[in-house]
Design an enzyme around this catalytic site. Structure first.
Site, PDB file in Angstrom:
ATOM      1  N   GLY A  42       0.777  -1.248   0.000  1.00 37.15           N
ATOM      2  CA  GLY A  42       0.000   0.000   0.000  1.00 37.15           C
ATOM      3  C   GLY A  42       0.799   1.284   0.000  1.00 37.15           C
ATOM      4  O   GLY A  42       0.318   2.321  -0.450  1.00 37.15           O
ATOM      5  N   GLU A  99       4.479   3.804   5.962  1.00 34.84           N
ATOM      6  CA  GLU A  99       3.251   3.001   5.874  1.00 34.84           C
ATOM      7  C   GLU A  99       2.156   3.845   5.220  1.00 34.84           C
ATOM      8  O   GLU A  99       2.191   5.076   5.288  1.00 34.84           O
ATOM      9  CB  GLU A  99       2.879   2.561   7.305  1.00 34.84           C
ATOM     10  CG  GLU A  99       1.586   1.830   7.481  1.00 34.84           C
ATOM     11  CD  GLU A  99       1.500   0.483   6.773  1.00 34.84           C
ATOM     12  OE1 GLU A  99       1.702   0.458   5.542  1.00 34.84           O
ATOM     13  OE2 GLU A  99       1.182  -0.524   7.434  1.00 34.84           O
ATOM     14  N   ASP A 100       1.202   3.180   4.589  1.00 33.49           N
ATOM     15  CA  ASP A 100       0.093   3.924   3.984  1.00 33.49           C
ATOM     16  C   ASP A 100      -0.937   4.356   5.031  1.00 33.49           C
ATOM     17  O   ASP A 100      -1.356   5.502   5.060  1.00 33.49           O
ATOM     18  CB  ASP A 100      -0.580   3.101   2.855  1.00 33.49           C
ATOM     19  CG  ASP A 100      -0.979   1.686   3.298  1.00 33.49           C
ATOM     20  OD1 ASP A 100      -0.692   1.299   4.448  1.00 33.49           O
ATOM     21  OD2 ASP A 100      -1.576   0.972   2.482  1.00 33.49           O
ATOM     22  N   ASP A 103      -4.379   1.310  11.030  1.00 35.47           N
ATOM     23  CA  ASP A 103      -5.784   1.022  11.331  1.00 35.47           C
ATOM     24  C   ASP A 103      -5.857   0.412  12.732  1.00 35.47           C
ATOM     25  O   ASP A 103      -5.877   1.142  13.719  1.00 35.47           O
ATOM     26  CB  ASP A 103      -6.286   0.088  10.215  1.00 35.47           C
ATOM     27  CG  ASP A 103      -7.740  -0.278  10.317  1.00 35.47           C
ATOM     28  OD1 ASP A 103      -8.510   0.472  10.933  1.00 35.47           O
ATOM     29  OD2 ASP A 103      -8.137  -1.323   9.770  1.00 35.47           O
ATOM     30  N   GLY A 105      -3.420  -1.091  14.122  1.00 31.68           N
ATOM     31  CA  GLY A 105      -2.087  -0.933  14.696  1.00 31.68           C
ATOM     32  C   GLY A 105      -1.335  -2.252  14.799  1.00 31.68           C
ATOM     33  O   GLY A 105      -0.158  -2.287  15.160  1.00 31.68           O
ATOM     34  N   LYS A 131      -6.210   5.939  11.205  1.00 34.35           N
ATOM     35  CA  LYS A 131      -7.612   5.747  11.622  1.00 34.35           C
ATOM     36  C   LYS A 131      -7.613   5.443  13.112  1.00 34.35           C
ATOM     37  O   LYS A 131      -7.685   4.279  13.517  1.00 34.35           O
ATOM     38  CB  LYS A 131      -8.236   4.561  10.857  1.00 34.35           C
ATOM     39  CG  LYS A 131      -8.591   4.868   9.429  1.00 34.35           C
ATOM     40  CD  LYS A 131      -9.627   3.894   8.868  1.00 34.35           C
ATOM     41  CE  LYS A 131      -9.009   2.657   8.317  1.00 34.35           C
ATOM     42  NZ  LYS A 131      -9.930   1.887   7.437  1.00 34.35           N
ATOM     43  N   ASP A 159      -5.728  -0.180  -1.652  1.00 32.89           N
ATOM     44  CA  ASP A 159      -6.555  -1.059  -2.494  1.00 32.89           C
ATOM     45  C   ASP A 159      -7.735  -1.645  -1.750  1.00 32.89           C
ATOM     46  O   ASP A 159      -7.789  -1.635  -0.518  1.00 32.89           O
ATOM     47  CB  ASP A 159      -5.698  -2.243  -2.957  1.00 32.89           C
ATOM     48  CG  ASP A 159      -5.429  -3.217  -1.801  1.00 32.89           C
ATOM     49  OD1 ASP A 159      -4.901  -2.763  -0.759  1.00 32.89           O
ATOM     50  OD2 ASP A 159      -5.762  -4.404  -1.917  1.00 32.89           O
TER      51      ASP A 159
HETATM   52  P1  IMP Z   1      -3.592  -2.556  10.717  1.00 30.27           P
HETATM   53  O1  IMP Z   1      -2.670  -3.695  11.013  1.00 30.27           O
HETATM   54  O2  IMP Z   1      -5.014  -2.892  11.092  1.00 30.27           O
HETATM   55  O3  IMP Z   1      -3.142  -1.244  11.308  1.00 30.27           O
HETATM   56  O4  IMP Z   1      -3.689  -2.467   9.155  1.00 30.27           O
HETATM   57  C1  IMP Z   1      -2.878  -1.714   8.402  1.00 30.27           C
HETATM   58  C2  IMP Z   1      -2.918  -2.181   6.956  1.00 30.27           C
HETATM   59  O5  IMP Z   1      -4.237  -2.546   6.539  1.00 30.27           O
HETATM   60  C3  IMP Z   1      -2.507  -1.037   6.063  1.00 30.27           C
HETATM   61  O6  IMP Z   1      -1.148  -1.097   5.798  1.00 30.27           O
HETATM   62  C4  IMP Z   1      -3.342  -1.258   4.829  1.00 30.27           C
HETATM   63  O7  IMP Z   1      -2.643  -2.076   3.918  1.00 30.27           O
HETATM   64  C5  IMP Z   1      -4.568  -1.981   5.295  1.00 30.27           C
HETATM   65  N1  IMP Z   1      -5.698  -1.044   5.483  1.00 30.27           N
HETATM   66  C6  IMP Z   1      -6.203  -0.586   6.647  1.00 30.27           C
HETATM   67  N2  IMP Z   1      -7.209   0.263   6.438  1.00 30.27           N
HETATM   68  C7  IMP Z   1      -7.337   0.355   5.101  1.00 30.27           C
HETATM   69  C8  IMP Z   1      -8.211   1.119   4.260  1.00 30.27           C
HETATM   70  O8  IMP Z   1      -9.069   1.902   4.676  1.00 30.27           O
HETATM   71  N3  IMP Z   1      -8.009   0.961   2.907  1.00 30.27           N
HETATM   72  C9  IMP Z   1      -7.082   0.130   2.384  1.00 30.27           C
HETATM   73  N4  IMP Z   1      -6.245  -0.591   3.135  1.00 30.27           N
HETATM   74  C10 IMP Z   1      -6.374  -0.473   4.489  1.00 30.27           C
HETATM   75 MG    MG Z   2      -0.283  -1.661   4.121  1.00 30.38          MG
END
Ligand code: IMP
Ligand code: MG
Length: 176
Positions: A42, A99-100, A103, A105, A131, A159
């Site tokens: 991402g 990182e993109d 969410d 974490g 987020k 994506d």
């Molecule tokens: P986490 O481990 O839940 O913080 O997820 C982070 C990863 O989930 C990011 O690097 C994204 O690749 C993906 N992700 C989380 N939210 C979104 C979103 O709204 N759109 C697209 N990808 C997301």
């Molecule tokens: Mg990602």
């Protein structure tokens, strides 16, 4: 079926934010070399824009591939490292993770544990999007672009099911 995409953050707003983040990074790393580690997939477009805006010398750019989402819009809570990095590239280096979006974490906390075990001189995080309402692990984002509500966002590298990464602006998915 085509998804309903609602314009959210424009290319112009992103460009301006990337410049601001790069300026702050340059201020903080004066006189130092930096190793950038981008989390695939991402972050690839954000990374390309960010590194071109940074003046601090970059020792190298590495990629770390994680997997957690599959084709869902809700985090599975399971994070695995699909492609790792040699420990000697981290030991005694200033590491900036790119990182993109943060969410839950969980991806970043797993990555932090992995990288810290190789003893970097410093470890910081730059994420284009945050987020905060979705957090399940406390994460400090040292350089954060935009803090957003709990929307599923697409474009500029992000994506759903591998699609829409090529869009120059960021959209959110209409809740249906
Ligand atoms: P986490 O481990 O839940 O913080 O997820 C982070 C990863 O989930 C990011 O690097 C994204 O690749 C993906 N992700 C989380 N939210 C979104 C979103 O709204 N759109 C697209 N990808 C997301
Ligand atoms: Mg990602």
């Amino acid at each position: 079926m085509e998804k309903d995409l609602i314009p959210f953050i424009s290319q112009a707003e992103i460009t301006q934010k990337v410049q601001q983040l790069a300026q702050q990074i340059d201020l903080d790393y004066q006189g130092q070399n930096l190793t950038v580690i981008a989390i695939l997939k991402g972050s690839f477009i954000f990374l390309a824009d960010l590194v071109r805006a940074i003046s601090t010398p970059l020792e190298r750019i590495e990629f770390l591939q994680l997997s957690s989402y599959g084709s869902n819009t809700v985090s599975s809570g399971k994070v695995s490292v699909l492609q790792a990095i040699s420990p000697e590239l981290i030991y005694n280096h200033h590491i900036l993770l790119v990182e993109d979006i943060v969410d839950t974490g969980l991806s970043i906390s797993t990555t932090y544990t992995l990288l810290q075990s190789h003893q970097p001189t410093s470890l910081r995080l730059c994420s284009l999007l945050d987020k905060p309402s979705c957090r399940r692990q406390a994460i400090k984002i040292d350089y954060c672009g935009f803090s957003i509500p709990d929307y599923f966002v697409l474009g500029y590298g992000l994506d759903i099911d591998q699609k829409y990464r090529q869009l120059p602006d960021i959209y959110y998915l209409s809740p249906s």
